[in-house]
Scaffold this motif. Structure first.
Motif, PDB file in Angstrom:
ATOM      1  N   ASN A 146      62.345  29.172  14.559  1.00  0.00           N
ATOM      2  CA  ASN A 146      62.315  28.428  15.816  1.00  0.00           C
ATOM      3  C   ASN A 146      62.848  26.999  15.695  1.00  0.00           C
ATOM      4  O   ASN A 146      62.815  26.240  16.658  1.00  0.00           O
ATOM      5  CB  ASN A 146      60.894  28.403  16.372  1.00  0.00           C
ATOM      6  N   ALA A 147      63.349  26.636  14.536  1.00  0.00           N
ATOM      7  CA  ALA A 147      63.916  25.302  14.355  1.00  0.00           C
ATOM      8  C   ALA A 147      65.316  25.256  14.970  1.00  0.00           C
ATOM      9  O   ALA A 147      65.982  26.279  15.105  1.00  0.00           O
ATOM     10  CB  ALA A 147      64.012  24.983  12.867  1.00  0.00           C
ATOM     11  N   PRO A 148      65.783  24.078  15.363  1.00  0.00           N
ATOM     12  CA  PRO A 148      67.151  23.974  15.870  1.00  0.00           C
ATOM     13  C   PRO A 148      68.138  24.374  14.784  1.00  0.00           C
ATOM     14  O   PRO A 148      67.932  24.118  13.605  1.00  0.00           O
ATOM     15  CB  PRO A 148      67.315  22.494  16.218  1.00  0.00           C
ATOM     16  N   CYS A 149      69.208  24.996  15.162  1.00  0.00           N
ATOM     17  CA  CYS A 149      70.197  25.478  14.214  1.00  0.00           C
ATOM     18  C   CYS A 149      70.950  24.303  13.595  1.00  0.00           C
ATOM     19  O   CYS A 149      71.371  23.384  14.304  1.00  0.00           O
ATOM     20  CB  CYS A 149      71.184  26.423  14.894  1.00  0.00           C
ATOM     21  N   PRO A 150      71.141  24.293  12.274  1.00  0.00           N
ATOM     22  CA  PRO A 150      71.860  23.196  11.626  1.00  0.00           C
ATOM     23  C   PRO A 150      73.349  23.175  11.960  1.00  0.00           C
ATOM     24  O   PRO A 150      74.041  22.208  11.652  1.00  0.00           O
ATOM     25  CB  PRO A 150      71.633  23.440  10.130  1.00  0.00           C
ATOM     26  N   SER A 151      73.858  24.207  12.620  1.00  0.00           N
ATOM     27  CA  SER A 151      75.276  24.220  12.973  1.00  0.00           C
ATOM     28  C   SER A 151      75.587  23.247  14.100  1.00  0.00           C
ATOM     29  O   SER A 151      76.741  22.930  14.340  1.00  0.00           O
ATOM     30  CB  SER A 151      75.703  25.629  13.377  1.00  0.00           C
ATOM     31  N   GLY A 152      74.537  22.799  14.799  1.00  0.00           N
ATOM     32  CA  GLY A 152      74.741  21.834  15.881  1.00  0.00           C
ATOM     33  C   GLY A 152      75.017  22.472  17.223  1.00  0.00           C
ATOM     34  O   GLY A 152      75.425  21.801  18.168  1.00  0.00           O
ATOM     35  N   SER A 153      74.774  23.778  17.340  1.00  0.00           N
ATOM     36  CA  SER A 153      75.051  24.461  18.603  1.00  0.00           C
ATOM     37  C   SER A 153      74.036  24.134  19.684  1.00  0.00           C
ATOM     38  O   SER A 153      74.299  24.333  20.864  1.00  0.00           O
ATOM     39  CB  SER A 153      75.072  25.977  18.371  1.00  0.00           C
ATOM     40  N   GLY A 154      72.850  23.653  19.277  1.00  0.00           N
ATOM     41  CA  GLY A 154      71.807  23.359  20.244  1.00  0.00           C
ATOM     42  C   GLY A 154      70.881  24.547  20.468  1.00  0.00           C
ATOM     43  O   GLY A 154      69.877  24.429  21.145  1.00  0.00           O
ATOM     44  N   LYS A 155      71.217  25.680  19.902  1.00  0.00           N
ATOM     45  CA  LYS A 155      70.375  26.868  20.025  1.00  0.00           C
ATOM     46  C   LYS A 155      69.361  26.881  18.891  1.00  0.00           C
ATOM     47  O   LYS A 155      69.491  26.159  17.914  1.00  0.00           O
ATOM     48  CB  LYS A 155      71.239  28.136  19.929  1.00  0.00           C
ATOM     49  N   LYS A 156      68.351  27.752  19.052  1.00  0.00           N
ATOM     50  CA  LYS A 156      67.416  27.942  17.962  1.00  0.00           C
ATOM     51  C   LYS A 156      68.123  28.735  16.868  1.00  0.00           C
ATOM     52  O   LYS A 156      69.053  29.490  17.121  1.00  0.00           O
ATOM     53  CB  LYS A 156      66.189  28.705  18.451  1.00  0.00           C
ATOM     54  N   TYR A 157      67.633  28.544  15.624  1.00  0.00           N
ATOM     55  CA  TYR A 157      68.249  29.199  14.484  1.00  0.00           C
ATOM     56  C   TYR A 157      68.250  30.709  14.639  1.00  0.00           C
ATOM     57  O   TYR A 157      69.233  31.377  14.313  1.00  0.00           O
ATOM     58  CB  TYR A 157      67.484  28.799  13.218  1.00  0.00           C
ATOM     59  N   LYS A 158      67.166  31.274  15.195  1.00  0.00           N
ATOM     60  CA  LYS A 158      67.075  32.741  15.318  1.00  0.00           C
ATOM     61  C   LYS A 158      68.093  33.300  16.303  1.00  0.00           C
ATOM     62  O   LYS A 158      68.490  34.446  16.206  1.00  0.00           O
ATOM     63  CB  LYS A 158      65.656  33.155  15.714  1.00  0.00           C
ATOM     64  N   LYS A 159      68.554  32.492  17.260  1.00  0.00           N
ATOM     65  CA  LYS A 159      69.526  32.955  18.253  1.00  0.00           C
ATOM     66  C   LYS A 159      70.965  32.661  17.857  1.00  0.00           C
ATOM     67  O   LYS A 159      71.894  33.157  18.469  1.00  0.00           O
ATOM     68  CB  LYS A 159      69.268  32.289  19.610  1.00  0.00           C
ATOM     69  N   CYS A 160      71.148  31.807  16.839  1.00  0.00           N
ATOM     70  CA  CYS A 160      72.499  31.395  16.458  1.00  0.00           C
ATOM     71  C   CYS A 160      72.895  32.002  15.113  1.00  0.00           C
ATOM     72  O   CYS A 160      73.505  33.056  15.051  1.00  0.00           O
ATOM     73  CB  CYS A 160      72.571  29.872  16.425  1.00  0.00           C
ATOM     74  N   CYS A 161      72.545  31.322  14.044  1.00  0.00           N
ATOM     75  CA  CYS A 161      72.983  31.744  12.703  1.00  0.00           C
ATOM     76  C   CYS A 161      71.979  32.660  12.014  1.00  0.00           C
ATOM     77  O   CYS A 161      72.276  33.197  10.942  1.00  0.00           O
ATOM     78  CB  CYS A 161      73.231  30.529  11.832  1.00  0.00           C
ATOM     79  N   GLY A 162      70.805  32.815  12.558  1.00  0.00           N
ATOM     80  CA  GLY A 162      69.765  33.593  11.897  1.00  0.00           C
ATOM     81  C   GLY A 162      69.805  35.065  12.199  1.00  0.00           C
ATOM     82  O   GLY A 162      68.863  35.782  11.913  1.00  0.00           O
ATOM     83  N   LYS A 163      70.868  35.546  12.780  1.00  0.00           N
ATOM     84  CA  LYS A 163      70.945  36.965  13.158  1.00  0.00           C
ATOM     85  C   LYS A 163      71.105  37.838  11.956  1.00  0.00           C
ATOM     86  O   LYS A 163      71.724  37.599  11.013  1.00  0.00           O
ATOM     87  CB  LYS A 163      72.098  37.202  14.123  1.00  0.00           C
TER      88      LYS A 163
END
Length: 83
Positions: free
Chosen positions: A66-83
């Motif tokens: 649930n942390a913000p994604c370090p990629s800077g997309s503004g999405k949560k990590y689970k919705k962005c890079c955590g797939k």
């Protein structure tokens, strides 16, 4: 300084020692000043609780879902890079 002074008001040794250490000067009285400083510190800390701040912890690289994604997309990590 040769005749003595009230060391409760002035502590030249600490300032002189620090200045020599920082500037890299090898003064002949360097070890004498260090021992005087250590004796004073031993007297002032005897019978008292001395606060020592905790050591800083090393940053962890674990990213929670649930942390913000370090990629800077503004999405949560689970919705962005955590797939």
């Amino acid at each position: 300084m040769e005749q003595g002074y009230d060391n409760g008001l002035l502590e030249f040794e600490r300032d002189l020692y620090a200045t020599c250490i920082i500037s890299g000067v090898d003064h002949p009285k360097l070890q004498t000043w260090k021992s005087i400083i250590e004796k004073r510190e031993a007297k002032t800390t005897r019978g008292r609780i001395v606060f020592t701040p905790p050591a800083p912890s090393a940053p962890t690289n674990n990213i929670t879902r649930n942390a913000p994604c370090p990629s800077g997309s503004g999405k949560k990590y689970k919705k962005c890079c955590g797939k």
